[in-house]
Design an enzyme around this catalytic site. Structure first.
Site, PDB file in Angstrom:
ATOM      1  CB  THR A  14      -0.832   0.102   1.270  1.00 26.14           C
ATOM      2  OG1 THR A  14      -0.116  -0.262   2.364  1.00 26.14           O
ATOM      3  CG2 THR A  14      -1.873  -1.179   1.316  1.00 26.14           C
ATOM      4  CB  ALA A  16       5.354   5.986  -1.944  1.00 26.65           C
ATOM      5  NE  ARG A  42      -1.088   1.076   9.666  1.00 27.20           N
ATOM      6  CZ  ARG A  42       0.053   0.640  10.455  1.00 27.20           C
ATOM      7  NH1 ARG A  42       0.174   0.411  11.693  1.00 27.20           N
ATOM      8  NH2 ARG A  42       1.286   0.616   9.658  1.00 27.20           N
ATOM      9  CB  CYS A 131      16.235   6.650  -4.102  1.00 27.20           C
ATOM     10  SG  CYS A 131      16.120   7.360  -2.645  1.00 27.20           S
ATOM     11  CD  GLN A 158      17.914  12.536  -1.357  1.00 24.13           C
ATOM     12  OE1 GLN A 158      19.370  12.550  -0.905  1.00 24.13           O
ATOM     13  NE2 GLN A 158      17.043  11.632  -0.809  1.00 24.13           N
ATOM     14  CB  SER A 161       7.597  10.490  -3.517  1.00 21.50           C
ATOM     15  OG  SER A 161       8.923  10.666  -4.499  1.00 21.50           O
ATOM     16  N   GLY A 162      10.284  10.267  -1.393  1.00 16.03           N
ATOM     17  CA  GLY A 162      11.262   9.205  -0.938  1.00 16.03           C
ATOM     18  C   GLY A 162      11.111   9.177   0.463  1.00 16.03           C
ATOM     19  CE  LYS A 222      19.557   5.117   4.702  1.00  9.50           C
ATOM     20  NZ  LYS A 222      18.384   5.553   4.504  1.00  9.50           N
ATOM     21  CG  HIS A 251      15.812  11.334  -5.305  1.00  9.60           C
ATOM     22  ND1 HIS A 251      14.652  12.093  -4.929  1.00  9.60           N
ATOM     23  CD2 HIS A 251      15.998  10.382  -4.488  1.00  9.60           C
ATOM     24  CE1 HIS A 251      14.230  11.681  -3.616  1.00  9.60           C
ATOM     25  NE2 HIS A 251      15.160  10.304  -3.472  1.00  9.60           N
ATOM     26  CG  ASN A 324      11.956   9.557  -5.615  1.00  9.20           C
ATOM     27  OD1 ASN A 324      11.339  10.391  -6.591  1.00  9.20           O
ATOM     28  ND2 ASN A 324      11.404   9.300  -4.593  1.00  9.20           N
TER      29      ASN A 324
HETATM   30  P1  NAP Z   1       5.215   4.429   2.716  1.00  7.54           P
HETATM   31  O1  NAP Z   1       4.433   5.021   1.539  1.00  7.54           O
HETATM   32  O2  NAP Z   1       5.234   5.138   4.144  1.00  7.54           O
HETATM   33  O3  NAP Z   1       4.420   2.726   2.882  1.00  7.54           O
HETATM   34  C1  NAP Z   1       5.138   2.072   3.796  1.00  7.54           C
HETATM   35  C2  NAP Z   1       4.429   0.572   3.646  1.00  7.54           C
HETATM   36  O4  NAP Z   1       4.627  -0.211   4.541  1.00  7.54           O
HETATM   37  C3  NAP Z   1       3.008   0.262   3.553  1.00  7.54           C
HETATM   38  O5  NAP Z   1       2.507  -0.514   2.607  1.00  7.54           O
HETATM   39  C4  NAP Z   1       2.824   0.043   5.016  1.00  7.54           C
HETATM   40  O6  NAP Z   1       1.604  -0.596   5.031  1.00  7.54           O
HETATM   41  C5  NAP Z   1       3.668  -0.997   5.070  1.00  7.54           C
HETATM   42  N1  NAP Z   1       3.905  -1.400   6.564  1.00  7.54           N
HETATM   43  C6  NAP Z   1       4.302  -0.390   7.580  1.00  7.54           C
HETATM   44  N2  NAP Z   1       4.313  -1.164   8.644  1.00  7.54           N
HETATM   45  C7  NAP Z   1       4.183  -2.424   8.342  1.00  7.54           C
HETATM   46  C8  NAP Z   1       4.073  -3.645   9.058  1.00  7.54           C
HETATM   47  N3  NAP Z   1       4.249  -3.590  10.365  1.00  7.54           N
HETATM   48  N4  NAP Z   1       4.225  -4.803   8.512  1.00  7.54           N
HETATM   49  C9  NAP Z   1       3.706  -4.811   7.049  1.00  7.54           C
HETATM   50  N5  NAP Z   1       3.850  -3.653   6.376  1.00  7.54           N
HETATM   51  C10 NAP Z   1       3.892  -2.468   7.070  1.00  7.54           C
HETATM   52  O7  NAP Z   1       6.828   4.143   2.406  1.00  7.54           O
HETATM   53  P2  NAP Z   1       7.551   4.146   0.976  1.00  7.54           P
HETATM   54  O8  NAP Z   1       8.127   5.288   0.587  1.00  7.54           O
HETATM   55  O9  NAP Z   1       6.449   3.063  -0.119  1.00  7.54           O
HETATM   56  O10 NAP Z   1       8.966   3.205   1.432  1.00  7.54           O
HETATM   57  C11 NAP Z   1       8.840   1.885   2.079  1.00  7.54           C
HETATM   58  C12 NAP Z   1      10.128   1.509   2.477  1.00  7.54           C
HETATM   59  O11 NAP Z   1      10.952   1.209   1.371  1.00  7.54           O
HETATM   60  C13 NAP Z   1      11.106   2.567   3.317  1.00  7.54           C
HETATM   61  O12 NAP Z   1      10.848   2.455   4.786  1.00  7.54           O
HETATM   62  C14 NAP Z   1      12.327   2.217   2.774  1.00  7.54           C
HETATM   63  O13 NAP Z   1      12.815   1.105   3.648  1.00  7.54           O
HETATM   64  C15 NAP Z   1      12.218   1.616   1.480  1.00  7.54           C
HETATM   65  N6  NAP Z   1      12.458   2.749   0.348  1.00  7.54           N
HETATM   66  C16 NAP Z   1      13.737   2.380  -0.264  1.00  7.54           C
HETATM   67  C17 NAP Z   1      14.147   3.250  -1.321  1.00  7.54           C
HETATM   68  C18 NAP Z   1      15.283   3.054  -2.027  1.00  7.54           C
HETATM   69  O14 NAP Z   1      15.908   3.736  -2.341  1.00  7.54           O
HETATM   70  N7  NAP Z   1      15.577   1.967  -2.257  1.00  7.54           N
HETATM   71  C19 NAP Z   1      13.156   4.410  -1.421  1.00  7.54           C
HETATM   72  C20 NAP Z   1      11.905   4.584  -0.697  1.00  7.54           C
HETATM   73  C21 NAP Z   1      11.864   3.727   0.194  1.00  7.54           C
HETATM   74  P3  NAP Z   1       0.049  -0.122   5.562  1.00  7.54           P
HETATM   75  O15 NAP Z   1      -0.401   0.782   4.483  1.00  7.54           O
HETATM   76  O16 NAP Z   1      -0.747  -1.284   5.994  1.00  7.54           O
HETATM   77  O17 NAP Z   1       0.535   0.656   6.766  1.00  7.54           O
HETATM   78  C1  3JM Z   2      14.418   5.380   2.391  1.00  4.62           C
HETATM   79  O1  3JM Z   2      13.259   1.997   8.484  1.00  4.62           O
HETATM   80  C2  3JM Z   2      12.606   2.895   8.069  1.00  4.62           C
HETATM   81  O2  3JM Z   2      11.550   3.508   8.520  1.00  4.62           O
HETATM   82  C3  3JM Z   2      13.034   3.114   6.571  1.00  4.62           C
HETATM   83  C4  3JM Z   2      13.563   4.546   6.317  1.00  4.62           C
HETATM   84  C5  3JM Z   2      13.873   4.699   5.010  1.00  4.62           C
HETATM   85  C6  3JM Z   2      14.893   3.963   4.252  1.00  4.62           C
HETATM   86  C7  3JM Z   2      15.862   3.106   4.970  1.00  4.62           C
HETATM   87  O3  3JM Z   2      16.637   3.331   5.717  1.00  4.62           O
HETATM   88  O4  3JM Z   2      15.657   1.879   4.653  1.00  4.62           O
HETATM   89  C8  3JM Z   2      13.127   5.644   4.217  1.00  4.62           C
HETATM   90  C9  3JM Z   2      13.371   5.896   2.953  1.00  4.62           C
HETATM   91  C10 3JM Z   2      15.125   4.312   2.846  1.00  4.62           C
HETATM   92  C11 3JM Z   2      16.368   3.914   1.962  1.00  4.62           C
HETATM   93  O5  3JM Z   2      16.162   3.483   1.200  1.00  4.62           O
HETATM   94  O6  3JM Z   2      17.442   3.722   2.778  1.00  4.62           O
END
Ligand code: NAP
Ligand code: 3JM
Length: 347
Positions: A14, A16, A42, A131, A158, A161-162, A222, A251, A324
């Site tokens: 669910t 981003a 949820r 990213c 940046q 949405s990141g 990082k 980004h 990103n």
């Molecule tokens: P987001 O929009 O806040 O979405 C978070 C997702 O995690 C939602 O689907 C949420 O589900 C789920 N979640 C939260 N708590 C959970 C739990 N206890 N069990 C299972 N699912 C849970 O965040 P996002 O931007 O998509 O990013 C998510 C993660 O991807 C980041 O925290 C980061 O680690 C990683 N990320 C990586 C990059 C990269 O550069 N590689 C970039 C962006 C993000 P609900 O809707 O049910 O709460």
């Molecule tokens: C991008 O652990 C968390 O709450 C996620 C923090 C986060 C990260 C991470 O450290 O995994 C948010 C957005 C990243 C990332 O890609 O490093």
């Protein structure tokens, strides 16, 4: 061509990044037999569309990974730490988007155009880099191979949405309140878990992720650590300043590279233009350069403003832009999955 279809799980479906993963799996016709959409309690019971069908979201639990071939994790570091080993234990190959395992020596950190050769070393978990690192190494790799790199000085610009879907909602709310002359009440940035908040609308915030003892933020460190790991060279010097701007998606990075040998600028341009995943848009006299708004929702990395440092014979300046949520997250993760299938690492 894949010999069979796969059971794929998206954890954080669910969010981003999860949303882009679902769309991209469909668009790229990844051989999916069954898509399991997992999120927190949820969201369990809600539905999301995939290939014209509504799929019911399930709570991410260890048992939810029974029978999964490939698990794409994007639900934050603590969920990955808890559930990625459970998924791997049940036979899934995990592609993790969080920072939880990136620096673990048993976990390959992969950008397919750059270091696909390390994929076979995986032991159940493969990490997707940050990213900001991904788009930078896509641009650095051809330069590294041809000239060597002494050091890199990078400043990032940046998108919100990141920081997740809620941060984007907050940017819209802040912007509306500011324009109406109402009180702006920032809720998320700079870092969700920290109590002090800063306005992002019409602002620039020089903090992404938590601060460190050494004066850098975790996002900046990082970029330093992941770049060395991906290029397999601890001698490459990297110093970063990461800044959040009121941009929704995409980004940008000002990258200064000090090469290890002298270079020819036209050769550099040709080298970058010929590199996989890179598109050169570079003609300042005709106002040609990439911007995040104009390149958003495309899977590539763009480079422009390619020019000499006039004060150092080996110095080179680049402007590097990528989406990103796509190359920085979902696209790179699915390209890893595609490489696993193509190279018959997942059969
Ligand atoms: P987001 O929009 O806040 O979405 C978070 C997702 O995690 C939602 O689907 C949420 O589900 C789920 N979640 C939260 N708590 C959970 C739990 N206890 N069990 C299972 N699912 C849970 O965040 P996002 O931007 O998509 O990013 C998510 C993660 O991807 C980041 O925290 C980061 O680690 C990683 N990320 C990586 C990059 C990269 O550069 N590689 C970039 C962006 C993000 P609900 O809707 O049910 O709460
Ligand atoms: C991008 O652990 C968390 O709450 C996620 C923090 C986060 C990260 C991470 O450290 O995994 C948010 C957005 C990243 C990332 O890609 O490093």
């Amino acid at each position: 061509m894949a010999k069979r279809d796969f059971v794929v799980a998206v954890v954080g479906a669910t969010g981003a990044v999860g949303e882009k993963m679902r769309k991209y799996l469909e668009e790229r016709s990844f051989p999916v037999k069954e898509l399991r959409l997992l999120a927190s309690k949820r969201s369990a019971g809600q539905t999301l569309p995939f290939r014209g069908e509504e799929i019911v979201i399930q709570e991410a639990t260890p048992e939810a990974f029974e029978g999964v071939d490939i698990a794409l994790f994007s639900a934050g570091g603590s969920v990955s730490k808890q559930l990625a080993p459970e998924a791997a234990k049940r036979g899934a190959v995990v592609i993790d988007n969080s920072s939880a395992f990136r620096m673990d020596e048993n976990v390959p950190l992969v950008v397919p155009e750059v270091n696909r050769h390390v994929l076979p070393t995986h032991k159940g978990i493969i990490a997707n880099p940050n990213c900001s690192t991904i788009q930078m190494v896509v641009a650095l790799k051809p330069l590294y191979d041809r000239y060597g790199i002494e050091r890199v000085i990078v400043s990032t610009y940046q998108a919100v949405s990141g920081a997740g879907a809620k941060a984007v909602e907050d940017l819209y709310q802040q912007t509306e309140a500011f324009i109406k002359g109402e009180k702006v009440e920032p809720k998320i940035l700079p870092v969700g878990i920290l109590p002090k908040k800063t306005q992002i609308a019409f602002n620039a915030i020089p903090q992404i992720d938590v601060g460190q003892e050494n004066g850098y933020t975790f996002e900046e460190m990082k970029m330093v650590m992941e770049t060395k790991k991906i290029l397999e060279d601890e001698q490459v010097g990297v110093t970063a300043t990461c800044v959040r701007l009121p941009i929704v998606q995409g980004h940008s990075e000002s990258v200064y590279v000090e090469l290890a040998s002298e270079y020819n600028l036209e050769e550099v341009r040709a080298l970058l233009a010929d590199s996989p995943g890179l598109i050169v848009q570079d003609d300042i006299t005709n106002q040609v350069y990439p911007t995040p708004l104009e390149t958003a929702n495309t899977p590539d990395t763009y480079v422009g403003r390619i020019r000499r440092d006039l004060t150092h014979p080996n110095g080179l300046n680049l402007w590097v832009v990528s989406d990103n949520l796509l190359k920085g997250a979902a696209t790179n993760a699915i390209q890893i999955a595609e490489a696993l299938v193509e190279d018959e690492i997942v059969k």
